[in-house]
Design a protein around this motif. Structure first.
Motif, short mmCIF file in Angstrom:
data_model
loop_
_atom_site.label_atom_id
_atom_site.label_comp_id
_atom_site.label_asym_id
_atom_site.label_seq_id
_atom_site.Cartn_x
_atom_site.Cartn_y
_atom_site.Cartn_z
N TYR A 10 -7.30 8.71 -1.24
CA TYR A 10 -6.57 9.04 -0.03
C TYR A 10 -6.42 7.75 0.78
O TYR A 10 -7.41 7.13 1.16
N GLY A 11 -5.18 7.34 1.02
CA GLY A 11 -4.91 6.12 1.76
C GLY A 11 -4.17 6.39 3.05
O GLY A 11 -3.17 7.12 3.06
N PHE A 12 -4.66 5.82 4.13
CA PHE A 12 -4.04 5.99 5.44
C PHE A 12 -3.24 4.75 5.80
O PHE A 12 -3.76 3.64 5.73
N SER A 13 -1.98 4.93 6.17
CA SER A 13 -1.10 3.84 6.60
C SER A 13 -1.03 2.77 5.52
O SER A 13 -0.77 3.06 4.37
N SER A 14 -1.31 1.50 5.88
CA SER A 14 -1.21 0.45 4.86
C SER A 14 -2.29 0.59 3.79
O SER A 14 -2.14 0.04 2.69
N GLY A 15 -3.35 1.35 4.07
CA GLY A 15 -4.30 1.67 3.02
C GLY A 15 -3.64 2.47 1.92
O GLY A 15 -4.03 2.38 0.75
N GLY A 16 -2.62 3.24 2.30
CA GLY A 16 -1.86 3.97 1.29
C GLY A 16 -1.08 3.06 0.38
O GLY A 16 -0.88 3.36 -0.80
N LEU A 17 -0.63 1.91 0.91
CA LEU A 17 0.08 0.95 0.07
C LEU A 17 -0.87 0.34 -0.96
O LEU A 17 -0.49 0.14 -2.12
N VAL A 18 -2.10 0.05 -0.55
CA VAL A 18 -3.10 -0.47 -1.49
C VAL A 18 -3.34 0.57 -2.59
O VAL A 18 -3.41 0.24 -3.78
N ALA A 19 -3.45 1.83 -2.19
CA ALA A 19 -3.65 2.90 -3.17
C ALA A 19 -2.48 3.00 -4.14
O ALA A 19 -2.67 3.22 -5.35
N LEU A 20 -1.27 2.81 -3.64
CA LEU A 20 -0.09 2.83 -4.52
C LEU A 20 -0.13 1.70 -5.54
O LEU A 20 0.21 1.91 -6.71
N HIS A 21 -0.54 0.52 -5.11
CA HIS A 21 -0.65 -0.60 -6.04
C HIS A 21 -1.71 -0.31 -7.10
O HIS A 21 -1.53 -0.67 -8.27
N ALA A 22 -2.80 0.34 -6.69
CA ALA A 22 -3.84 0.69 -7.65
C ALA A 22 -3.29 1.65 -8.71
O ALA A 22 -3.54 1.48 -9.90
N ALA A 23 -2.54 2.64 -8.26
CA ALA A 23 -1.96 3.60 -9.20
C ALA A 23 -0.93 2.93 -10.09
O ALA A 23 -0.86 3.19 -11.30
N ALA A 24 -0.12 2.05 -9.52
CA ALA A 24 0.91 1.35 -10.31
C ALA A 24 0.30 0.45 -11.36
O ALA A 24 0.93 0.19 -12.40
N ASN A 25 -0.93 -0.01 -11.12
CA ASN A 25 -1.61 -0.88 -12.08
C ASN A 25 -2.44 -0.11 -13.09
O ASN A 25 -3.20 -0.71 -13.85
N GLY A 26 -2.31 1.19 -13.09
CA GLY A 26 -2.91 1.99 -14.16
C GLY A 26 -4.35 2.39 -13.97
O GLY A 26 -5.00 2.83 -14.92
N LEU A 79 -11.64 6.76 0.03
CA LEU A 79 -10.81 6.64 1.22
C LEU A 79 -10.45 5.18 1.45
O LEU A 79 -11.32 4.32 1.44
N VAL A 80 -9.17 4.91 1.65
CA VAL A 80 -8.69 3.53 1.82
C VAL A 80 -8.16 3.38 3.25
O VAL A 80 -7.17 4.00 3.64
N ASP A 81 -8.83 2.52 4.02
CA ASP A 81 -8.53 2.36 5.44
C ASP A 81 -7.23 1.62 5.71
O ASP A 81 -6.73 0.85 4.88
N ALA A 82 -6.73 1.82 6.93
CA ALA A 82 -5.50 1.18 7.40
C ALA A 82 -5.77 -0.26 7.83
O ALA A 82 -6.90 -0.73 7.83
N ALA A 83 -4.71 -0.95 8.22
CA ALA A 83 -4.82 -2.33 8.72
C ALA A 83 -5.78 -2.39 9.89
O ALA A 83 -5.73 -1.56 10.80
N GLY A 84 -6.66 -3.39 9.85
CA GLY A 84 -7.60 -3.61 10.95
C GLY A 84 -8.75 -2.63 11.00
O GLY A 84 -9.60 -2.72 11.89
N HIS A 85 -8.83 -1.71 10.06
CA HIS A 85 -9.88 -0.71 10.08
C HIS A 85 -10.88 -0.94 8.95
O HIS A 85 -10.55 -1.50 7.90
N TYR A 86 -12.09 -0.48 9.19
CA TYR A 86 -13.19 -0.58 8.22
C TYR A 86 -14.26 0.39 8.69
O TYR A 86 -14.01 1.19 9.62
N ARG A 87 -15.42 0.39 8.05
CA ARG A 87 -16.42 1.40 8.39
C ARG A 87 -16.85 1.34 9.85
O ARG A 87 -17.19 2.36 10.44
N GLY A 88 -16.82 0.15 10.43
CA GLY A 88 -17.20 -0.01 11.84
C GLY A 88 -16.10 0.36 12.81
O GLY A 88 -16.32 0.44 14.02
N LEU A 89 -14.90 0.59 12.32
CA LEU A 89 -13.76 0.97 13.15
C LEU A 89 -12.82 1.79 12.26
O LEU A 89 -11.89 1.27 11.67
N SER A 90 -13.11 3.07 12.16
CA SER A 90 -12.38 3.90 11.19
C SER A 90 -11.99 5.23 11.78
O SER A 90 -12.68 5.77 12.65
N SER A 91 -10.89 5.76 11.30
CA SER A 91 -10.46 7.11 11.68
C SER A 91 -11.03 8.16 10.73
O SER A 91 -10.72 9.35 10.86
#
Length: 263
Positions: free
Chosen positions: A97-113, A31-43
Motif C-alpha cells: 500500500y503506497g500513499f502519494s509518492s510512496g505509491g510511485l515507489v510501489a509501482l516501480h517495485a511492481a514494474a520490476n517484477g 506500507l510505503v510512505d509519502a514524500a517527507g514522511h517516515y516512521r517519526g512523521l507518518s500518516s
C-alpha cells in the motif's frame, strides 16, 4: 487493544540499512510512505493498528529517513531493492500500500517484477505529459536549496509547488511535523526523481491487480491523477472515498484495503 510491535533492520542490496517495524499477524502488507514522511512523521499510525488485526504490517523508513541509512548516488532502483529486501524478510511476497509518492515507489517495485500479489495506491502523483522539463527544473531547484543548506526554504518550496493548501502548511509550521520534515528535506529531491521516472508506459507494464483510491475532497489535480493512473494500468480499479484533502480517514480506508487484499 494495542498490537505488539518490533523494530528491526534489513540490509538492502547496496548495503543500506532499512529500519522497519512489524506488527500483527497474517499475510504481509508493506506500507510505503509519502514524500517527507517516515516512521517519526507518518500518516500510517492509526491505519497500522486497524490492519494489524488481519495482516502482518511492515512500516519502514525509506532510505535517508529516520533510522534508515543512505547510499549515494540516489536511484529509484535502489528504493526498489529496499522493498525487495523487505519482501524477502516478509517471506517472499507481500501486498503493498503506497500513499502519494510512496505509491510511485510501489509501482516501480511492481514494474520490476517483485512478488507483489496486489497493490493499493492512494492518490499517486503522476505527470501526464511527456515533456518533463518543468519537473526536472523543479528537482534541480530543490537540490540547489538543499546544497545551500536551506532546508526550510526547500520544504516550503516543495509543499507550495505540490499544491498543499495554505492552512495545512500553516498548521504544520506550528507543530513538530515541520522540524521532522526539515530533517529529511534532502529526500524530497529523491521523490521528485521518482516522479520524473514514472511514465504512463511504466504504468501500462504493471499487470498486478491494483486498487487506486482517491479522496472526494481532494482537488481536481489529485483526483484526476488517480483516475489517470487507474486508466493507464491494465488490471486496476478506481474508487473515490469520503475524506479530506489528500487523505482518507483510517476507519474508512482500512476496511477497503482489507477487503481488496483478502479477496
Amino acid at each position: 487493544m494495542t498490537m505488539p510491535t518490533t523494530s528491526k533492520t534489513v540490509t538492502s542490496r547496496d548495503g543500506t540499512s532499512i529500519a522497519y517495524e512489524q506488527s500483527g499477524s497474517g499475510p504481509a502488507v508493506i506500507l510505503v510512505d509519502a514524500a517527507g514522511h517516515y516512521r517519526g512523521l507518518s500518516s500510517f499510525g492509526g491505519l497500522i493498528g486497524l490492519l494489524s488485526a488481519n495482516f502482518t504490517v511492515y512500516h519502514y523508513d525509506r532510505r535517508g529517513r529516520g533510522d534508515s541509512t543512505d547510499t549515494q548516488p540516489y536511484a529509484v532502483e535502489r528504493e526498489v531493492d529496499d522493498l525487495a529486501a523487505l519482501i524477502d524478510e516478509a517471506g517472499g511476497w507481500a501486498f503493498l500500500y503506497g500513499f502519494s509518492s510512496g505509491g510511485l515507489v510501489a509501482l516501480h517495485a511492481a514494474a520490476n517484477g517483485l512478488t507483489i500479489p496486489k497493490l493499493a495506491l492512494l492518490e499517486p502523483p503522476i505527470e501526464t505529459t511527456e515533456d518533463r522539463s518543468a519537473q526536472a527544473a523543479f528537482t534541480t531547484e530543490l537540490a540547489e536549496l538543499i546544497a545551500a543548506e536551506r532546508r526550510t526554504a526547500a520544504v516550503e518550496h516543495f509543499l507550495n509547488s505540490v499544491g498543499v493548501p495554505d492552512e495545512i502548511i500553516a498548521g504544520m509550521r506550528e507543530s513538530q511535523s515541520w522540524s521532522a520534515m526539515e530533517a529529511v528535506a534532502h529526500t524530497l529531491v529523491y521523490d521528485c526523481m521518482v516522479s520524473e521516472a514514472t511514465s504512463l508506459q511504466l504504468l501500462a507494464s504493471v499487470s498486478v491487480p491494483t486498487l487506486v483510491l482517491g479522496s472526494e475532497a481532494s482537488g481536481d489535480d489529485l483526483t484526476g491523477m488517480a483516475a489517470t493512473v487507474a486508466k493507464a494500468m491494465p488490471n486496476s480499479s478506481h474508487r473515490s472515498l469520503p475524506g479530506g484533502w489528500h487523505g482518507i480517514p483510517d476507519d474508512v480506508l482500512a476496511p477497503v484495503l482489507t477487503e481488496f487484499f483478502e479477496h
